[in-house]
Design an enzyme around this catalytic site. Structure first.
Site, PDB file in Angstrom:
ATOM      1  N   CYS A  59       0.822  -1.206   0.000  1.00 26.80           N
ATOM      2  CA  CYS A  59       0.000   0.000   0.000  1.00 26.80           C
ATOM      3  C   CYS A  59       0.863   1.266   0.000  1.00 26.80           C
ATOM      4  O   CYS A  59       2.031   1.248   0.389  1.00 26.80           O
ATOM      5  CB  CYS A  59      -0.931  -0.002   1.210  1.00 26.80           C
ATOM      6  N   ASP A 112      -6.442  -2.710  11.188  1.00 26.08           N
ATOM      7  CA  ASP A 112      -5.277  -1.842  11.347  1.00 26.08           C
ATOM      8  C   ASP A 112      -5.135  -1.452  12.812  1.00 26.08           C
ATOM      9  O   ASP A 112      -6.084  -1.571  13.602  1.00 26.08           O
ATOM     10  CB  ASP A 112      -5.440  -0.588  10.473  1.00 26.08           C
TER      11      ASP A 112
END
Length: 223
Positions: A11, A131
């Site tokens: 990412c 996350d």
């Protein structure tokens, strides 16, 4: 059940060279951050040409944070993008509205406490990214995730495809996979150059992907 394969999402990609390097090393998907508050932000309309030209077998994910539903729909329909990731405070109604487009999306949850165990299935998607909770920040901080909480969520909801993020590096990803048994892992800061968060380090990406593969092989042997 221990996974026979764990997918890898790189990412925060900002340029074609890093994207090509990540794909050559075996990345399954790439994330492109469209959030203006991110140091990895890109302009999709300006950069979309080279993103669309990437190999079709690698999933191209646009990362949005608290965008309007109209903007999310526009991005989801962009020819360079195959999937949208909502990484902000998007609620159940927002996700249900986007789900009506029929396009795939990921909902990110910043794990703070066990309330996430009941919230996770409510976002109209089986694709849930876990996350670390890092205050007001929306990911990419390198803060380690609570693996115990992530593992509890994955065990509680086997119907979800859990994507594990939060401070993962080559040195830590094997233990994280062993604890959580995720569908995929997501890394941004853990494969960046030390002096430039907008560039990926090929050797750190190589080490990360190798660690994921080795972990899965060892899991398979022990199962």
């Amino acid at each position: 059940m221990k996974p026979e394969r764990v997918r890898v999402k790189i990412c925060g990609v900002t340029n074609a060279a890093d994207a090509v390097a990540a794909i050559a090393l075996g990345a399954d998907s790439l994330g492109f951050n469209l959030f203006a508050g991110s140091k990895r932000c890109i302009d999709l309309d300006r950069e979309g040409g080279w993103i669309a030209a990437l190999p079709p077998f690698v999933t191209r994910v646009a990362v949005l944070v608290n965008a309007s539903i109209e903007e999310a729909q526009r991005v989801g329909a962009h020819p360079a993008i195959q999937c949208v990731q909502f990484h902000g405070d998007e609620d159940e109604a927002y996700c249900a509205s986007y789900a009506r487009t029929g396009r795939p999306f990921i909902k990110a949850l910043r794990l703070r406490d066990r309330s996430a165990l009941t919230e996770a299935p409510r976002f109209s998607t089986p694709h849930v990214l876990l996350d670390a909770h890092a205050g007001a920040a929306f990911g990419g901080t390198g803060t380690p995730i609570d693996l115990g909480l992530a593992a509890a969520l994955a065990r509680t909801h086997p119907e979800l495809q859990v994507i594990l993020a939060g401070g993962l590096r080559a040195e830590t990803v094997a233990a994280a996979i062993d604890a959580v048994q995720p569908y995929a892992v997501d890394v941004a800061s853990g494969v960046e150059r030390v002096d430039d968060p907008r560039r990926k380090d090929p050797e750190r990406m190589r080490a990360f992907l190798a660690a994921v593969r080795l972990s899965v092989e060892e899991n398979t042997k022990s199962s």
